[in-house]
Design a protein around this motif. Sequence first.
Motif, short mmCIF file in Angstrom:
data_model
loop_
_atom_site.label_atom_id
_atom_site.label_comp_id
_atom_site.label_asym_id
_atom_site.label_seq_id
_atom_site.Cartn_x
_atom_site.Cartn_y
_atom_site.Cartn_z
N ASP A 24 -3.12 -12.16 15.17
CA ASP A 24 -3.20 -11.40 13.48
C ASP A 24 -4.51 -10.67 13.94
O ASP A 24 -4.11 -9.80 14.70
CB ASP A 24 -3.54 -12.32 12.62
N GLU A 61 -1.32 -3.32 7.95
CA GLU A 61 -1.89 -4.50 8.50
C GLU A 61 -3.18 -3.93 8.92
O GLU A 61 -4.52 -4.81 7.72
CB GLU A 61 -1.72 -5.26 9.74
N GLU A 121 -2.17 -4.52 2.14
CA GLU A 121 -0.87 -5.27 2.62
C GLU A 121 0.08 -5.67 1.89
O GLU A 121 1.04 -4.62 1.09
CB GLU A 121 -1.80 -5.96 3.26
N ASP A 177 2.98 -4.97 8.17
CA ASP A 177 3.40 -6.53 8.52
C ASP A 177 4.24 -6.91 7.55
O ASP A 177 4.14 -7.83 6.94
CB ASP A 177 2.01 -7.02 8.41
N ASP A 210 -11.19 -11.49 4.68
CA ASP A 210 -10.23 -10.95 5.54
C ASP A 210 -11.54 -10.02 6.42
O ASP A 210 -12.47 -10.01 7.27
CB ASP A 210 -9.16 -10.69 5.56
N GLU A 228 -8.54 -10.85 1.20
CA GLU A 228 -7.12 -10.19 0.39
C GLU A 228 -6.19 -10.95 -0.46
O GLU A 228 -5.76 -10.34 -0.99
CB GLU A 228 -6.58 -10.54 2.00
N GLU A 230 0.63 -6.46 13.42
CA GLU A 230 -0.64 -7.09 12.87
C GLU A 230 -2.12 -5.53 13.17
O GLU A 230 -0.88 -4.76 13.30
CB GLU A 230 -0.88 -8.39 12.47
N CYS A 277 -6.43 -6.62 3.80
CA CYS A 277 -6.07 -7.08 5.00
C CYS A 277 -6.45 -7.22 5.89
O CYS A 277 -7.91 -7.43 6.22
CB CYS A 277 -4.13 -7.59 5.00
N ARG A 305 6.36 -8.67 13.19
CA ARG A 305 5.84 -8.36 12.18
C ARG A 305 4.64 -7.65 12.69
O ARG A 305 2.93 -8.02 13.37
CB ARG A 305 5.56 -9.81 11.65
#
Length: 682
Positions: free
Chosen positions: A561, A367, A272, A387, A133, A154, A471, A257, A469
């Motif tokens: 993202d 995030e 995360e 997130d 990630d 992740e 990110e 993440c 959400r």
Amino acid sequence: MKRLRSAASRDTREQNDSPSLRSMLQARLSRRDTLRGSFGVTAGSTLVGAGLAGCSDDNGGSSGDGNQPPELRFQSVQGVAGSGIDTIALPEGYTYDALIPWGTPILGDFPAFRPDGSNTAAEQAQQSGEWHDGMHFFPIDGSDTNGLLCVNHESLSFDFFHGYRVENGSAVTNRETDGNGLPTNADQVRKEINGHGVSVVELQRMAGEWRVSDNGRNRRITAVTPMRFSGPAAGSALLQTAYSPDGTQGRGTINNCGRGFTPWGTYLTCEENFRGYVTTQEDPVPQEKSRYLINAGGFGYLWHGVAGDASEDNGEFARWDTTPTGGSAADDYRNEANHFGWIVEIDPFDPASTPVKRTALGRVAHEGCEPGRITPGQPIAFYTGDDDENEYLYKFVTADAWDPDSPDPDMLDNGTLYVARLDASGSGEWIALDIANNDTLAQNFDSQAEVLVYARIAGDLIGATPMDRPEWSTTDPDTGEIYLTLTNNDEKDASSGSPNAANPRDPNLWGHILRVREDGDDPAATGFTWDIFAFGAPADADPDTVNRSGLTADNQFAGPDGLFFDPRGVLWIQTDNGGNAVADATNDQLLAVVPGGLRGDRTLTADNQSALRRMLVGPGDCEVTGIVLSPDARTLFVNIQHPGDAFPPTNGFPAGGASGPDNLPRSTTVAIRREDGGEIAL
Ligand code: FEO
Ligand code: CA
Ligand code: CA
């Protein structure tokens, strides 16, 4: 909201002057001549990473010179859709090399990866983890061709992480479980624990290609590596466990993440969805855990299933079940959930260093944690999203000003954590989560440690704005503006203020990118303005309600993202669409745009569609996440996470071909370069 459970209110901040680390940092920073040369840490410029040089124009590239935004010089690749696609699509003239796929030996005995997934736990601890990630590249001594790549791992696909077999025509996992889905093989559980965390891998470029090298700096940090807590919550009663009765030590980092970095040369990894791993059998689940969505099943890892195994070391398995067992918090693992959800600082240059969980930055489903514009003599702001649906955007502002001549390795222990309220007028306010200056917090919490451990609840109490959400965020090197991905939200909650002006679509299946500018361009400002830079959408969706940015077949996207401004002003957007929205048109992808080159209010509209171009489409069932540019802008490192992620797996990336029990797909860093050796994208 009812009063939270009491917590010890003693002043528990760990005192740690880290003299050796401090002098080491000074030595490292002072020897970097590049720091004030091509690196450009000067007032008005952004530090993109420790040692990550801005591109100079004397190498034939076409980097921006500050006033003249660069132009993208590649054509959008067409969308590619399909689970069976086993490669990545790039523009004409570009190619890639696969680097450190899951299981690559990087240290110790360098155990070879077994393509049937049969490596042991001990071998996995010496190999790259899975589900690559967020990442960052730290040049060694300012080199363009030698540096340390820090890569988050992740999660993993446990159906085939241990391999699988075919019986009567059906795929059967090799993961051993009982009738309740609890794992029963301790070595498999340990291997899963070792498949998470972070890899630090030294890379060298030779004859145009990057290769893993070994000079004693490579490291695996896993979900069991010893860590220490620092900052206001260190030593709090809320962090006491049987492993650390004084609440100062922890084991491991999980669900790493997004990422961040500091100007003093350290890597920040962001914890995360720890709710997938720590569980509880409590009924009802207490508010402090339910607010973080902790339940009995998590994501199905259920590592406590092998608790009591003869090989178990000091509760290494039992700790994943946080149900109280009697006695006090120092006797069991009821507080283990409080050990995750932090920003963790890692010194990549010292493989013996203990990672530090910086509690001053709060506990949420972090995030990313990228700094805003860095200017000597001013404090540094770090932006971090939480997130989940209807969660908040935070920033942490250091108490001290940044002094590159005397870097403070514990700068992240002192400062103020803020949460964002975004108003319909296009302005916003950072509200300090500071118990000493907020009556509401003082009435509901007993200590600043408690505010930080339960930052989500603090955000609820002070009226933060629910977001779609949050990110990654990233900082425009030219303007200092913060761009933030909001990946999607199909769980709007009108009672808590969602939808709202900054998150206007209900449901939002496609995501959008928000832009924030601090008042006076001051990192410590408590006021800001915001606008929406781009809306994700299918190209054929209604332009008034859904496709508000006028996306076309050449750049339609959903699930933004990963987000990264490179030093030249190119904004890179990575997607985690999860098979929804635009999946019929394309797999997950990487796009580029130069916001500074857009006319007017610099937002994406139907009138400037050629500005947003698709650089890469990933293999089937992957997510494209994690990105950094090499110092000379000749290599773009990108992570392909969980290719072929279904059961049975759907492709054999990066080896290629169909997947099978002897050709498992592997998350991989890809090093993208131009066949003519030129600068990426420009
Ligand atoms: Fe791990 Fe929010 O993506
Ligand atoms: Ca992400
Ligand atoms: Ca995501």
